[in-house]
Design a protein around this motif. Structure first.
Motif: not given
Length: 379
Positions: A31, A34, A38-39, A42, A52, A54, A84, A86
């Motif tokens: 994805v 952020m 987008g979040t 995700a 995922v 992100l 997720i 990041p």
């Protein structure tokens, strides 16, 4: 025989369920973007079972998210699922990704494609999750991706979806659209649309599939402009009748433009058109509606949002949508009115008075009649 069963209702005939097919979800989902949407996406993908990545540009935000499990800048009250990961490293985000969701702002789409190019595996499907029409070229955003990243299936995910509600797990529906090849029609369960739909499906997020990418994208771009119009009228003191008229006639403008570009009018009556339009035009949670309300109340543009530099997609879309409509010869009077107020210095009250005084038209297109409006000579 026991008479206790004598008065039991007879069950009605239940139609047989359609022939459902099994589809394989994408397991690793990148994805890109952020922000709040987008979040939220995700979160949906992770809850549906995907791994995922992100991605966002700001390393400080990435570190905060890793430490706290929350996106404090955009969705501070949403706890992120553990699936997720990041990252601010685009190569890390794209490595091994089965599908890519692009949630970056529409004006930076070409630059984002350029950043992705060295790291994206051949043939990886890309789903556009931002909305708009490229200024200058008049291209739909999927066309921009196809031009910059050839050889990838390109689609869109769109619908009536406020980010925070989606992230918190409120029941939400959206449309996943990809062009269907001949092979996709023979085995639709293996198409990118089907695989992404099942990849995003959980107890609270329900995708629908479409092959009309043009209709889906036009709905997403034009609804932002109509939402600004609804906000302007709300801010100016008008009520529900006005908003209902703008939504309905705005949807007709969406249908006309979609059809002129090869889309289907029926798509615009679905989630990505009527659904998204109704949501965006009904709440100041939408930045488009909120901007319109403030302008309708007489707030100067540079003072809106308490003077903060808030990007409002409909403000940009007003230029690109009107330019495209003029190129293909589609009248879009509501979008023209918003464009005139935002970008040509037109007076809001006079512009909407002129809109209401346009010639009286027939609603079915087959009844081709136009009559001079009686008040047009008085304003």
């Amino acid at each position: 025989m026991d008479g206790t069963h004598m008065n039991m209702p007879i069950a009605p005939d239940v139609p047989e369920a359609p022939d459902t097919k099994q589809s394989r979800p994408y397991r690793t989902i990148a994805v890109l973007g952020m922000g709040s949407w987008g979040t939220a996406l995700a979160c949906v993908a992770a809850r549906a079972g995907g791994q995922v990545r992100l991605w966002g540009r700001r390393e400080a935000l990435v570190q905060t998210m890793r430490a706290t499990g929350r996106n404090a800048d955009y969705l501070p009250d949403v706890e992120l699922p553990e699936r997720i990961a990041p990252t601010s490293d685009i190569a890390e985000a794209l490595s091994g990704a089965d599908v890519i969701l692009m949630v970056t702002p529409s004006h930076s789409l070409r630059q984002m494609c350029d950043d992705m190019r060295p790291h994206i595996a051949p043939g990886t499907p890309i789903a556009l999750c931002c909305k708009g029409i490229e200024r200058g070229t008049g291209y739909l955003l999927t066309k921009v991706i196809e031009e910059e990243l050839p050889g990838h299936p390109v689609g869109a995910l769109s619908g009536p979806t406020f980010a925070r509600e989606t992230a918190l797990g409120h029941p939400t529906a959206a449309t996943v659209a990809f062009p269907f090849s001949y092979a996709d029609r023979l085995a639709p369960q293996d198409s990118p649309a089907a695989r992404l739909a099942v990849s995003m499906s959980d107890a609270n997020f329900r995708p629908y599939m479409s092959d009309d990418i043009v209709g889906v994208e036009i709905g997403g771009a034009v609804k932002n402009v109509i939402a600004i119009a609804c906000g302007m009228m709300t801010g100016a003191g008008f009520a529900e009748n006005t908003r209902a008229a703008l939504i309905t006639r705005g949807m007709d403008e969406m249908k006309a433009l979609a059809e002129a570009l090869g889309g289907r009018r029926e798509t615009v009556t679905g989630l990505s058109g009527a659904g998204d339009l109704t949501l965006t035009c009904s709440s100041t949670t939408s930045r488009n509606m909120s901007l319109g309300v403030q302008l309708g109340q007489g707030t100067p543009r540079d003072a809106c949002f308490e003077g903060r530099a808030v990007v409002v997609e409909g403000e940009v879309n007003a230029v690109s949508v009107v330019d495209l409509a003029r190129r293909v010869g589609v009248p879009m009077p509501i979008c023209e009115a918003v464009h005139a107020i935002l970008h040509e210095g037109a007076d809001l009250t006079r512009t909407f008075s002129d809109l209401w005084a346009r010639p009286i038209e027939s609603e079915p297109r087959a009844l081709d009649i136009a009559l001079a409006h009686p008040i047009s000579a008085r304003i």
